[in-house]
Design a protein around this motif. Structure first.
Motif: not given
Length: 167
Positions: A81-85
């Motif tokens: 999720q961090t990488v996606g955001v």
């Protein structure tokens, strides 16, 4: 000199001043944390004429269309999720003619409750793919543990402030 010519001449110089001031850039000074390699700045100073961009909180994209859209499985673990955001933020910044190196302040919201404490380590694994490695401009940053976000599947939301660096 006639009044009309004087007014035209004055308007020309006023226009030149306005155009010149629009091209001015900010000086951005990043102050590292003393005696630390932690990938955030202790402080960031922005001075001069600056264009400041406030990027609204971004949430993760769907990574599994088969999963329930209100479950973390639809968006992945904290690192995913961090990488996606951060990729979404990178795309927004690029659309504005900026990059991740122009980020001066970041606020991170990680879901934290008794069932699933926030996974700061996984967040940092995603974060350091964007800051502290090949991209040396570190933002000032806060990370907050929150009870929930807008969708029960979201574990991460990030908002940033970016300023164009004069250097």
């Amino acid at each position: 000199m006639k009044l009309g010519a004087m007014l035209s001449f004055g308007a020309f110089f006023l226009g030149a001043l306005i155009v010149d001031s629009c091209g001015a850039r900010a000086d951005v000074v990043r102050y590292p944390i003393p005696n630390s390699t932690f990938p955030i700045a202790q402080a960031v100073k922005v001075s001069g004429d600056a264009a400041t961009y406030y990027i609204s909180g971004q949430v993760p994209p769907v990574v599994s269309k088969d999963a329930d859209p209100s479950s973390p499985q639809a968006y992945g673990d904290t690192k995913t999720q961090t990488v996606g955001v951060l990729n979404k933020i990178k795309g927004i910044l690029e659309g504005l003619g900026l990059g991740m190196g122009d980020v001066v302040k970041m606020q991170v919201f990680l879901v934290h409750d008794m069932r699933a404490p926030m996974d700061f380590k996984a967040f940092m694994e995603g974060y350091t793919q964007f800051f502290g490695g090949s991209q040396p401009n570190l933002p000032a940053r806060s990370v907050l543990g929150v009870a929930s976000l807008a969708n029960p599947g979201f574990l991460v939301e990030i908002e940033v402030i970016a300023v164009r660096d004069a250097k």
